[in-house]
Design a protein around this motif. Structure first.
Motif, mmCIF file in Angstrom:
data_model
loop_
_atom_site.group_PDB
_atom_site.id
_atom_site.type_symbol
_atom_site.label_atom_id
_atom_site.label_comp_id
_atom_site.label_asym_id
_atom_site.label_seq_id
_atom_site.Cartn_x
_atom_site.Cartn_y
_atom_site.Cartn_z
ATOM 1 N N CYS A 53 0.834 -1.200 0.000
ATOM 2 C CA CYS A 53 0.000 0.000 0.000
ATOM 3 C C CYS A 53 0.875 1.259 0.000
ATOM 4 O O CYS A 53 0.621 2.211 -0.736
ATOM 5 N N THR A 54 1.892 1.244 0.830
ATOM 6 C CA THR A 54 2.778 2.396 0.929
ATOM 7 C C THR A 54 3.601 2.570 -0.343
ATOM 8 O O THR A 54 3.775 3.696 -0.829
ATOM 9 N N ALA A 55 4.057 1.466 -0.920
ATOM 10 C CA ALA A 55 4.835 1.565 -2.166
ATOM 11 C C ALA A 55 3.972 2.157 -3.275
ATOM 12 O O ALA A 55 4.396 3.057 -4.008
ATOM 13 N N ALA A 56 2.716 1.683 -3.378
ATOM 14 C CA ALA A 56 1.817 2.186 -4.428
ATOM 15 C C ALA A 56 1.487 3.665 -4.196
ATOM 16 O O ALA A 56 1.450 4.471 -5.139
ATOM 17 N N SER A 57 1.258 4.031 -2.942
ATOM 18 C CA SER A 57 0.921 5.428 -2.619
ATOM 19 C C SER A 57 2.105 6.345 -2.909
ATOM 20 O O SER A 57 1.949 7.399 -3.534
ATOM 21 N N ASP A 58 3.282 5.936 -2.442
ATOM 22 C CA ASP A 58 4.482 6.744 -2.684
ATOM 23 C C ASP A 58 4.691 6.948 -4.186
ATOM 24 O O ASP A 58 4.981 8.058 -4.647
ATOM 25 N N ALA A 59 4.534 5.851 -4.936
ATOM 26 C CA ALA A 59 4.798 5.914 -6.377
ATOM 27 C C ALA A 59 3.837 6.874 -7.079
ATOM 28 O O ALA A 59 4.249 7.711 -7.884
ATOM 29 N N LEU A 60 2.546 6.769 -6.742
ATOM 30 C CA LEU A 60 1.567 7.640 -7.398
ATOM 31 C C LEU A 60 1.798 9.099 -6.987
ATOM 32 O O LEU A 60 1.724 10.025 -7.807
ATOM 33 N N TYR A 61 2.101 9.299 -5.717
ATOM 34 C CA TYR A 61 2.388 10.660 -5.225
ATOM 35 C C TYR A 61 3.558 11.267 -5.993
ATOM 36 O O TYR A 61 3.487 12.400 -6.477
#
Ligand code: ATP
Ligand code: MG
Length: 438
Positions: A358-366
């Motif tokens: 979840c954090t990897a996906a959020s960081d990437a999109l951000y």
């Protein structure tokens, strides 16, 4: 911006003295903090909105042909003695003495300063016409500062001043500002009605106030029920006749404050008039030679004779507009910013900071959105989802993106439109494309 590194001191509950919704929401959303009666610090989120409002005002002033400068906040009392206003202005003026006992003041407006600056260099009819403006803090020691930034003592104002050779020119300058104001408010999602107004202590012949309808407004307004919100505002600012026709057509159609109500009623035919309350977000004046004469200004005309310039002045309450926009655009859950003034466009919520995926996906999109120039406020804090949702709703960013483990299993994230509440699931790629389209 990562919320974990931001400064967003939200108030859980608005203080009891906040009476109107915009004031409550400004405190709850961490936009401002009062530091003394009627004096506010602009917190990071609020400052971003203020800058955007200011920028729209600036762009429309520039489009109308006005030229920006910056005048000081502190003025000399001598200038105001020259115009005869020093004693008249009364208790609203904050008077200050410097160490040499010279009388100074914190400017409540700047007719005297601009006239003295312009008069010193404009010597010929060729130097006119000119409209000059600045966006600067003003101070008025209001008897009853209230409603947050709506009626502060220190507030940000755009004030413009026009100098023309004759009355026809001055009217053209006035009409340019008139249309620029309508364009300015519309870009902020506001419906502002121009109303014939009394010229008050500034004096003069022609004046309009621009009023945003809101039940909590301090002004009482009367307007024509056919007031047309969507009229075309693409009038060429250099075409004096087209501008005059536009302004005449529009003001015939309507609006007036208390004093002019009966006249307007008659003109519009009785029951066509509606009554409401509103917030004054701008005020324009044409006052002829009142200040140019008092300040001893004149230029040499083509025939060698002296001409005393015709002046107008034009104010917009930049900081008050923030309150007005919130009054006009909110729901039970908080602010709903129009895209044009939103502090960030997207609020990105990571539902599970402890979930690596979840954090990897959020960081990437951000990072991807930010690199593409999209303004994102990223809630990367270790907090409950419910608290994050509620806070995002309060601060009112136009779009919310929610990234959680369940969605990621399906390969989707959730996009919510703050204004409509509409939600949709889409892939991170599709979301990126949607948010960066055009
Ligand atoms: P009001 O009747 O609300 O006191 P005003 O007639 O004194 O306004 P102007 O001198 O025309 O205001 O100033 C231009 C604009 O500045 C106003 O239209 C308003 O939007 C804004 N403004 C005036 N006073 C304040 C204030 N105390 N706080 C915030 N904005 C203000
Ligand atoms: Mg006032």
């Amino acid at each position: 911006m990562r919320l974990s590194r931001f400064f967003l001191p939200v108030a859980k509950e608005a203080p009891a003295d906040a009476q109107i919704i915009s004031h409550k929401l400004m405190l709850r959303a961490g936009l401002v903090r009062q530091t003394a009666a009627g004096i506010y610090a602009w917190l990071p989120l609020g400052l971003r909105v203020l800058r955007k409002i200011e920028q729209i005002v600036r762009e429309e002033q520039d489009r109308a042909g006005a030229v920006e400068l910056l005048m000081p906040t502190i003025q000399s009392a001598d200038l105001w003695r020259q115009s005869g206003r020093y004693d008249d202005y009364g208790a609203e003026m904050l008077r200050i003495k410097d160490r040499h006992d010279r009388e100074m003041l914190f400017g409540p407006t700047a007719e005297e300063v601009i006239t003295s600056i312009f008069a010193a260099s404009a010597k010929s009819y060729r130097d006119l016409p000119r409209t000059l403006y600045n966006i600067q803090w003003k101070f008025r020691d209001e008897v009853r500062p209230r409603f947050g930034v709506m009626r502060g003592r220190e507030f940000l104002m755009k004030d413009a001043y026009s100098f023309d050779l004759d009355e026809a020119g001055a009217r053209h300058s006035y009409n340019r500002m008139f249309v620029a104001y309508l364009r300015t408010y519309r870009r902020m999602g506001l419906r502002a009605i121009p109303m014939q107004a009394d010229t008050g202590p500034i004096g003069g012949d022609l004046s309009h106030e621009f009023i945003v309808l809101a039940p909590t407004g301090e002004s009482e307004v009367f307007y024509h029920r056919n007031w047309e919100q969507d009229r075309d505002l693409n009038v060429n600012p250099d075409d004096a006749d087209a501008l005059q026709a536009f302004v005449t057509g529009l003001t015939d159609d309507y609006a007036a404050t208390d004093e002019k109500r009966d006249e307007a009623r008659e003109a519009a035919g009785g029951d066509a008039i509606q009554q409401s309350r509103g917030i004054e977000v701008g005020h324009i004046f044409y006052f002829g030679t009142k200040y140019s004469k008092a300040m001893g200004m004149s230029v040499q005309g083509p025939d060698g004779n002296a001409i005393i310039p015709q002046m107008g002045s034009y104010g917009i309450g930049v900081s008050r507009l923030m309150g007005a926009i919130i009054e006009a655009s909110h729901d039970d859950n908080g602010i709903i910013w129009p895209e044009s003034v939103a502090p960030y466009r997207i609020g990105l919520i990571n539902m599970r900071v402890d979930d690596a995926n979840c954090t990897a996906a959020s960081d990437a999109l951000y990072e991807r959105l930010t690199a593409a120039g999209v303004e994102v406020l990223y809630d990367d804090r270790d907090e409950r989802g419910g608290a994050k949702f509620a806070q995002m709703d309060v601060i009112g960013l136009p779009w919310q993106v929610v990234i959680g483990p369940k969605g990621l299993e399906k390969g989707v994230v959730e996009l919510k439109n703050r204004a409509t509440g509409e939600k949709q699931e889409l892939s991170a790629d599709d979301l990126f494309n949607k948010m960066t389209a055009k």
